[in-house]
Design an enzyme around this catalytic site. Sequence first.
Site, PDB file in Angstrom:
ATOM      1  N   SER A  88       0.835  -1.208   0.000  1.00  0.00           N
ATOM      2  CA  SER A  88       0.000   0.000   0.000  1.00  0.00           C
ATOM      3  C   SER A  88       0.865   1.252   0.000  1.00  0.00           C
ATOM      4  O   SER A  88       2.081   1.181   0.147  1.00  0.00           O
ATOM      5  CB  SER A  88      -0.922   0.000   1.226  1.00  0.00           C
ATOM      6  OG  SER A  88      -0.180   0.313   2.404  1.00  0.00           O
ATOM      7  N   SER A  90       0.781   3.741   2.231  1.00  0.00           N
ATOM      8  CA  SER A  90       0.742   4.447   3.519  1.00  0.00           C
ATOM      9  C   SER A  90       2.100   4.975   3.961  1.00  0.00           C
ATOM     10  O   SER A  90       2.176   5.821   4.850  1.00  0.00           O
ATOM     11  CB  SER A  90       0.180   3.529   4.608  1.00  0.00           C
ATOM     12  OG  SER A  90       1.074   2.481   4.905  1.00  0.00           O
ATOM     13  N   LYS A 145       5.347   0.725   9.547  1.00  0.00           N
ATOM     14  CA  LYS A 145       5.154   2.140   9.863  1.00  0.00           C
ATOM     15  C   LYS A 145       6.475   2.698  10.398  1.00  0.00           C
ATOM     16  O   LYS A 145       7.488   2.025  10.411  1.00  0.00           O
ATOM     17  CB  LYS A 145       4.050   2.325  10.914  1.00  0.00           C
ATOM     18  CG  LYS A 145       2.689   1.759  10.536  1.00  0.00           C
ATOM     19  CD  LYS A 145       2.028   2.487   9.390  1.00  0.00           C
ATOM     20  CE  LYS A 145       0.697   1.842   9.022  1.00  0.00           C
ATOM     21  NZ  LYS A 145       0.106   2.441   7.801  1.00  0.00           N
ATOM     22  N   SER A 252      -3.032   6.827   5.898  1.00  0.00           N
ATOM     23  CA  SER A 252      -2.419   5.788   6.714  1.00  0.00           C
ATOM     24  C   SER A 252      -3.303   5.477   7.916  1.00  0.00           C
ATOM     25  O   SER A 252      -3.706   6.374   8.662  1.00  0.00           O
ATOM     26  CB  SER A 252      -1.034   6.236   7.201  1.00  0.00           C
ATOM     27  OG  SER A 252      -0.496   5.310   8.122  1.00  0.00           O
TER      28      SER A 252
END
Length: 304
Positions: A88, A90, A145, A252
Amino acid sequence: MAAHFSLILVIVTLVSGLIWLIDVIAFAPKRRENLALAEAKQPDLSDEAKDSITRESAVVEFAHSIFPVIAFVLILRSFIYEPFQIPSGSMKPTLLVGDFILVEKFSYGLRDPVWRSKLVETGEPERGDVFVFKYPENPQIDYIKRVIGLPGDRIVYQNKQFLIEPKCDDGTNCPPAKAVKLSNVNRGEFSQEGIPLSRYTEQLGDIEHDILINPSRPDFSNHFYEQAGTAVGEFIVPEGEYFAIGDNRDNSTDSRFWGFVPEENLVGKAVAIWISFEFERPASSWLPTWVPTGVRFDRVGAIK
């Protein structure tokens, strides 16, 4: 999927190793003994006959051939490096869809590959690290992250900017919350649903990295994680947990919405992009979406 693959690797390694060990202890000596008896009866025994007597069974031969390879892969993947694919956007602009990364498994402790119990303490996440972890709401899913909050920190998110008040043990002379420094880079290099995004360089301690902000999108603070005793957009990081955020701030799902990352969910530190594939294509393309349209060699290298 990653957890299932680890379990399969462990099972295959144990089964093949056990078959090989039983053969070495029990059956190989018997084959050698049979060969010695056959040679005693017939000294001029042909090589073909000798090979027939000492030949391993198909199962043992297969176990013998795959065990070293599977054991090597298991050790490498469980304790040293594991590859991941970025699915993705994010973490844009740091990581793009199609990036294949290496995660250093020993950065935050060595864990067994099945139950994930920590075996050896080697280190802890630092502010600014890009890390992979098991999504707290569904540990079967791996998330990636950036660490922005450490245990004991007070994190405030307002007007699309973070303020950090580091943990203060003695309770006196504690530094106030400071806004994370942002420096404008450009606008329009990336877009979301036709809206140009603003790119900034963010300073987290000694680490500089770029982030994206959608100035026209609200913060959706009504969906923020609610922590007792704090205001909306304020988070106190519990001991043994971390506050994780995506670099693509307005695209996100992260700690702002589901809370903190427990230490036992940590997988490792993302350290490098080893290959990056381009998947963009016109809507008229007949190629399946999973087929790459190019290789982005310029993205290969360390992650910051």
